[in-house]
Design a protein around this motif. Sequence first.
Motif, PDB file in Angstrom:
ATOM      1  N   PRO A  14       0.812  -1.227   0.000  1.00 29.66           N
ATOM      2  CA  PRO A  14       0.000   0.000   0.000  1.00 29.66           C
ATOM      3  C   PRO A  14       0.842   1.272   0.000  1.00 29.66           C
ATOM      4  O   PRO A  14       0.511   2.233  -0.687  1.00 29.66           O
ATOM      5  N   VAL A  15       1.947   1.267   0.732  1.00 26.01           N
ATOM      6  CA  VAL A  15       2.797   2.457   0.773  1.00 26.01           C
ATOM      7  C   VAL A  15       3.460   2.685  -0.580  1.00 26.01           C
ATOM      8  O   VAL A  15       3.515   3.819  -1.075  1.00 26.01           O
ATOM      9  N   VAL A  16       3.948   1.634  -1.203  1.00 31.31           N
ATOM     10  CA  VAL A  16       4.560   1.768  -2.536  1.00 31.31           C
ATOM     11  C   VAL A  16       3.518   2.260  -3.539  1.00 31.31           C
ATOM     12  O   VAL A  16       3.799   3.134  -4.365  1.00 31.31           O
ATOM     13  N   ASN A  17       2.308   1.720  -3.457  1.00 27.70           N
ATOM     14  CA  ASN A  17       1.231   2.167  -4.333  1.00 27.70           C
ATOM     15  C   ASN A  17       0.941   3.652  -4.114  1.00 27.70           C
ATOM     16  O   ASN A  17       0.780   4.410  -5.078  1.00 27.70           O
ATOM     17  N   GLY A  18       0.878   4.070  -2.862  1.00 29.76           N
ATOM     18  CA  GLY A  18       0.653   5.483  -2.565  1.00 29.76           C
ATOM     19  C   GLY A  18       1.780   6.369  -3.058  1.00 29.76           C
ATOM     20  O   GLY A  18       1.544   7.470  -3.562  1.00 29.76           O
ATOM     21  N   LEU A  19       3.022   5.901  -2.931  1.00 26.21           N
ATOM     22  CA  LEU A  19       4.160   6.683  -3.420  1.00 26.21           C
ATOM     23  C   LEU A  19       4.136   6.813  -4.942  1.00 26.21           C
ATOM     24  O   LEU A  19       4.475   7.871  -5.484  1.00 26.21           O
ATOM     25  N   ILE A  20       3.733   5.753  -5.614  1.00 27.71           N
ATOM     26  CA  ILE A  20       3.618   5.822  -7.077  1.00 27.71           C
ATOM     27  C   ILE A  20       2.579   6.864  -7.467  1.00 27.71           C
ATOM     28  O   ILE A  20       2.797   7.680  -8.368  1.00 27.71           O
ATOM     29  N   TRP A  21       1.442   6.853  -6.801  1.00 27.23           N
ATOM     30  CA  TRP A  21       0.404   7.847  -7.081  1.00 27.23           C
ATOM     31  C   TRP A  21       0.911   9.253  -6.768  1.00 27.23           C
ATOM     32  O   TRP A  21       0.672  10.189  -7.538  1.00 27.23           O
ATOM     33  N   HIS A  55       2.326  19.692  -4.192  1.00 21.59           N
ATOM     34  CA  HIS A  55       2.853  18.738  -3.213  1.00 21.59           C
ATOM     35  C   HIS A  55       1.796  18.327  -2.183  1.00 21.59           C
ATOM     36  O   HIS A  55       1.740  17.161  -1.779  1.00 21.59           O
ATOM     37  N   LEU A  56       0.969  19.261  -1.764  1.00 21.79           N
ATOM     38  CA  LEU A  56      -0.105  18.913  -0.826  1.00 21.79           C
ATOM     39  C   LEU A  56      -1.101  17.953  -1.467  1.00 21.79           C
ATOM     40  O   LEU A  56      -1.532  16.984  -0.835  1.00 21.79           O
ATOM     41  N   LEU A  57      -1.480  18.233  -2.713  1.00 26.23           N
ATOM     42  CA  LEU A  57      -2.394  17.328  -3.417  1.00 26.23           C
ATOM     43  C   LEU A  57      -1.759  15.954  -3.627  1.00 26.23           C
ATOM     44  O   LEU A  57      -2.425  14.930  -3.463  1.00 26.23           O
ATOM     45  N   ALA A  58      -0.478  15.934  -3.979  1.00 29.10           N
ATOM     46  CA  ALA A  58       0.210  14.660  -4.182  1.00 29.10           C
ATOM     47  C   ALA A  58       0.277  13.863  -2.887  1.00 29.10           C
ATOM     48  O   ALA A  58       0.056  12.646  -2.885  1.00 29.10           O
ATOM     49  N   SER A  59       0.553  14.525  -1.773  1.00 28.23           N
ATOM     50  CA  SER A  59       0.585  13.836  -0.473  1.00 28.23           C
ATOM     51  C   SER A  59      -0.793  13.291  -0.115  1.00 28.23           C
ATOM     52  O   SER A  59      -0.925  12.157   0.343  1.00 28.23           O
ATOM     53  N   PHE A  60      -1.822  14.111  -0.332  1.00 26.47           N
ATOM     54  CA  PHE A  60      -3.178  13.692   0.003  1.00 26.47           C
ATOM     55  C   PHE A  60      -3.616  12.502  -0.842  1.00 26.47           C
ATOM     56  O   PHE A  60      -4.124  11.499  -0.312  1.00 26.47           O
ATOM     57  N   ILE A  61      -3.415  12.589  -2.155  1.00 30.00           N
ATOM     58  CA  ILE A  61      -3.835  11.506  -3.045  1.00 30.00           C
ATOM     59  C   ILE A  61      -3.006  10.247  -2.786  1.00 30.00           C
ATOM     60  O   ILE A  61      -3.530   9.132  -2.801  1.00 30.00           O
ATOM     61  N   GLY A  62      -1.715  10.420  -2.550  1.00 30.21           N
ATOM     62  CA  GLY A  62      -0.878   9.263  -2.224  1.00 30.21           C
ATOM     63  C   GLY A  62      -1.320   8.581  -0.938  1.00 30.21           C
ATOM     64  O   GLY A  62      -1.385   7.351  -0.866  1.00 30.21           O
ATOM     65  N   GLY A  63      -1.653   9.368   0.073  1.00 38.23           N
ATOM     66  CA  GLY A  63      -2.160   8.803   1.326  1.00 38.23           C
ATOM     67  C   GLY A  63      -3.498   8.120   1.141  1.00 38.23           C
ATOM     68  O   GLY A  63      -3.755   7.059   1.717  1.00 38.23           O
ATOM     69  N   ALA A  64      -4.362   8.721   0.316  1.00 37.50           N
ATOM     70  CA  ALA A  64      -5.671   8.112   0.059  1.00 37.50           C
ATOM     71  C   ALA A  64      -5.521   6.793  -0.698  1.00 37.50           C
ATOM     72  O   ALA A  64      -6.212   5.816  -0.393  1.00 37.50           O
ATOM     73  N   ALA A  65      -4.622   6.764  -1.666  1.00 37.33           N
ATOM     74  CA  ALA A  65      -4.403   5.523  -2.423  1.00 37.33           C
ATOM     75  C   ALA A  65      -3.834   4.433  -1.518  1.00 37.33           C
ATOM     76  O   ALA A  65      -4.242   3.272  -1.606  1.00 37.33           O
TER      77      ALA A  65
END
Length: 128
Positions: A14-21, A55-65
């Motif tokens: 899940p963390v790798v998936n979130g980082l990719i997103w 960066h905020l959007l990327a962090s949010f979407i990555g965390g959600a993914a």
Amino acid sequence: MIKSPGEKIRIGFPVVNGLIWAFGLMAAGALVLSLLLAFTGQKESSLPSSAIIVHLLASFIGGAAAGRRSGMKGWSIGGITGLLYAVLLYVIGFLSFDRSFHLSSLLAIVIAFAVAALGGIIGVNMKK
């Protein structure tokens, strides 16, 4: 997906998936900002605030993914994703651009953790 209390939670995928997103969204945001800068009258002085939003959007979407993929403990999985996202950005900045570490860097890492943790909370509650 409901897991029994004794079942182990895998955080790696899940963390790798979130980082990719997160990095994918960051790359797309950087491309959009570059195109806006090249083809519109946008000034370079507005780039720092636009980059923070990306960066905020990327962090949010990555965390959600990551939270959605894990199925439980979304705040911690999302927070770890945001933490790794911010640390990787600062490591890349340090190695590539000789950027030093300041108190503002620590604040950015904490904010990325919090935003991604919020994204993880929302992501874990989204239906697949």
